[in-house]
Scaffold this active site. Sequence first.
Site, PDB file in Angstrom:
ATOM      1  N   TYR A  63     -13.540  -2.693  10.349  1.00 59.44           N
ATOM      2  CA  TYR A  63     -12.146  -2.218  10.416  1.00 59.44           C
ATOM      3  C   TYR A  63     -11.549  -2.450  11.802  1.00 59.44           C
ATOM      4  CZ  TYR A  63      -8.400   1.344   9.750  1.00 59.44           C
ATOM      5  OH  TYR A  63      -7.214   2.034   9.655  1.00 59.44           O
ATOM      6  N   GLY A 115       0.827  -1.210   0.000  1.00 60.46           N
ATOM      7  CA  GLY A 115       0.000   0.000   0.000  1.00 60.46           C
ATOM      8  C   GLY A 115       0.852   1.246   0.000  1.00 60.46           C
ATOM      9  N   LYS A 171      -8.301  -4.651  12.637  1.00 55.66           N
ATOM     10  CA  LYS A 171      -7.121  -4.043  13.260  1.00 55.66           C
ATOM     11  C   LYS A 171      -6.796  -4.693  14.613  1.00 55.66           C
ATOM     12  CE  LYS A 171      -5.853  -1.112  10.106  1.00 55.66           C
ATOM     13  NZ  LYS A 171      -4.734  -1.515   9.241  1.00 55.66           N
ATOM     14  N   SER A 193      -4.372  -0.015  14.383  1.00 57.74           N
ATOM     15  CA  SER A 193      -5.007   1.306  14.470  1.00 57.74           C
ATOM     16  C   SER A 193      -5.566   1.482  15.874  1.00 57.74           C
ATOM     17  CB  SER A 193      -6.159   1.387  13.465  1.00 57.74           C
ATOM     18  OG  SER A 193      -6.976   2.511  13.714  1.00 57.74           O
TER      19      SER A 193
HETATM   20  P1  NAP Z   1      -4.192   5.207   2.067  1.00 58.09           P
HETATM   21  O1  NAP Z   1      -3.572   6.544   1.794  1.00 58.09           O
HETATM   22  O2  NAP Z   1      -5.582   4.943   1.604  1.00 58.09           O
HETATM   23  O3  NAP Z   1      -3.187   4.085   1.510  1.00 58.09           O
HETATM   24  C1  NAP Z   1      -3.526   2.731   1.496  1.00 58.09           C
HETATM   25  C2  NAP Z   1      -2.946   2.132   0.241  1.00 58.09           C
HETATM   26  O4  NAP Z   1      -3.228   0.713   0.232  1.00 58.09           O
HETATM   27  C3  NAP Z   1      -3.559   2.709  -1.037  1.00 58.09           C
HETATM   28  O5  NAP Z   1      -2.544   3.071  -1.947  1.00 58.09           O
HETATM   29  C4  NAP Z   1      -4.405   1.571  -1.545  1.00 58.09           C
HETATM   30  O6  NAP Z   1      -4.571   1.558  -2.952  1.00 58.09           O
HETATM   31  C5  NAP Z   1      -3.603   0.374  -1.097  1.00 58.09           C
HETATM   32  N1  NAP Z   1      -4.381  -0.855  -1.131  1.00 58.09           N
HETATM   33  C6  NAP Z   1      -5.698  -1.010  -0.829  1.00 58.09           C
HETATM   34  N2  NAP Z   1      -6.078  -2.281  -1.011  1.00 58.09           N
HETATM   35  C7  NAP Z   1      -4.986  -2.953  -1.451  1.00 58.09           C
HETATM   36  C8  NAP Z   1      -4.758  -4.289  -1.831  1.00 58.09           C
HETATM   37  N3  NAP Z   1      -5.733  -5.205  -1.783  1.00 58.09           N
HETATM   38  N4  NAP Z   1      -3.528  -4.648  -2.265  1.00 58.09           N
HETATM   39  C9  NAP Z   1      -2.527  -3.722  -2.314  1.00 58.09           C
HETATM   40  N5  NAP Z   1      -2.680  -2.438  -1.966  1.00 58.09           N
HETATM   41  C10 NAP Z   1      -3.911  -2.055  -1.542  1.00 58.09           C
HETATM   42  O7  NAP Z   1      -4.200   4.906   3.623  1.00 58.09           O
HETATM   43  P2  NAP Z   1      -3.249   5.355   4.834  1.00 58.09           P
HETATM   44  O8  NAP Z   1      -4.033   6.301   5.649  1.00 58.09           O
HETATM   45  O9  NAP Z   1      -1.912   5.698   4.359  1.00 58.09           O
HETATM   46  O10 NAP Z   1      -3.227   3.985   5.657  1.00 58.09           O
HETATM   47  C11 NAP Z   1      -2.161   3.056   5.632  1.00 58.09           C
HETATM   48  C12 NAP Z   1      -2.409   2.007   6.704  1.00 58.09           C
HETATM   49  O11 NAP Z   1      -2.456   2.645   7.983  1.00 58.09           O
HETATM   50  C13 NAP Z   1      -3.724   1.256   6.545  1.00 58.09           C
HETATM   51  O12 NAP Z   1      -3.556  -0.090   6.944  1.00 58.09           O
HETATM   52  C14 NAP Z   1      -4.629   1.975   7.508  1.00 58.09           C
HETATM   53  O13 NAP Z   1      -5.694   1.160   7.914  1.00 58.09           O
HETATM   54  C15 NAP Z   1      -3.671   2.305   8.625  1.00 58.09           C
HETATM   55  N6  NAP Z   1      -4.091   3.418   9.489  1.00 58.09           N
HETATM   56  C16 NAP Z   1      -4.292   4.677   8.962  1.00 58.09           C
HETATM   57  C17 NAP Z   1      -4.686   5.700   9.821  1.00 58.09           C
HETATM   58  C18 NAP Z   1      -4.925   7.118   9.342  1.00 58.09           C
HETATM   59  O14 NAP Z   1      -5.364   7.960  10.148  1.00 58.09           O
HETATM   60  N7  NAP Z   1      -4.654   7.452   8.102  1.00 58.09           N
HETATM   61  C19 NAP Z   1      -4.898   5.440  11.181  1.00 58.09           C
HETATM   62  C20 NAP Z   1      -4.689   4.149  11.660  1.00 58.09           C
HETATM   63  C21 NAP Z   1      -4.282   3.150  10.798  1.00 58.09           C
HETATM   64  P3  NAP Z   1      -5.870   2.298  -3.574  1.00 58.09           P
HETATM   65  O15 NAP Z   1      -5.696   3.755  -3.274  1.00 58.09           O
HETATM   66  O16 NAP Z   1      -5.787   1.953  -5.032  1.00 58.09           O
HETATM   67  O17 NAP Z   1      -7.061   1.708  -2.880  1.00 58.09           O
END
Ligand code: NAP
Length: 254
Positions: free
Chosen positions: A155, A14, A159, A143
């Site tokens: 979710y 990702g 998590k 998370s």
């Molecule tokens: P993001 O910007 O949406 O990035 C997630 C990436 O994962 C996207 O590029 C997405 O591609 C890709 N992805 C989705 N499904 C996939 C699959 N089946 N195979 C390969 N790649 C895939 O999210 P982020 O906020 O950076 O989050 C990153 C991680 O941190 C996630 O696990 C999220 O749950 C966790 N997290 C985030 C937060 C927050 O506040 N942002 C808080 C707690 C935890 P597409 O864009 O094409 O879907």
Amino acid sequence: MGAPSSPRVAIVTGAAGGIGAATAQRLAADGFAVAVLDLEEAAAAGTREAIEAAGGTALAVGADVSDAAQVQAAVDRIAAELGPPVVLVNNAGVTRDNLLFRMTDDDWDVVVRVHLRGSFLMTRAAQKHMIDARWGRIVNLSSTSALGNRGQANYSTAKAGLQGFTKTLAVELGKFGVTANAIAPGFIVTEMTRATAARLGRDWAEYEAERAAAIPVNRAGRPEDIAHTVSFLVSEGAGFVSGQVIYVAGGPRT
Ligand code: NAP
């Protein structure tokens, strides 16, 4: 004098944007050759280019982490083109938020599939290289939602599940020099949180300010905050830290 040893290889899933892109860039700056994996290889190319522009080594790889054949092919390609992966950051993720009574079967399945099955498949494929090397580092993105969050039954379940997965990996793989830890971020500014604001019909600046005001350090998190913690967990000196969940949330449970 011997030939310089080749850099250790890390996979970040990702990694087209958000936390994954910041982590891939940080690990490259730390000296790892980084496989930038995302659903589409073209989407991962921007992160690869940023790493190369900064003098690092990277490979953009397209794969759906929840598809076993695609995962095996991706890990095989990374091992062949960059070298055997000994660091894995399971970061790929999606949200399908809805209150329980409105949550569809598909909302549940997609989220559980990407986070749980995806992390399982990636780890099972990569661990072989870590066992062979008698050294490895696995970091799973949990998370604060694991503690419960309105609208996120799917979710938060995934998590929380990743925390159990992490602890079991630590128990099984420790004797091979492999550590496994989870990072549980709080509110981090990425496409994921922007999409949440949009879904709630909220103005982004207002939403961010409101969330930041509830965080003890009085600011929203940035992808680099998480990348920094990943950098520590995969470092040589963190070899005695395993099976832990580190909340990176600007406070104890925000
Ligand atoms: P993001 O910007 O949406 O990035 C997630 C990436 O994962 C996207 O590029 C997405 O591609 C890709 N992805 C989705 N499904 C996939 C699959 N089946 N195979 C390969 N790649 C895939 O999210 P982020 O906020 O950076 O989050 C990153 C991680 O941190 C996630 O696990 C999220 O749950 C966790 N997290 C985030 C937060 C927050 O506040 N942002 C808080 C707690 C935890 P597409 O864009 O094409 O879907």
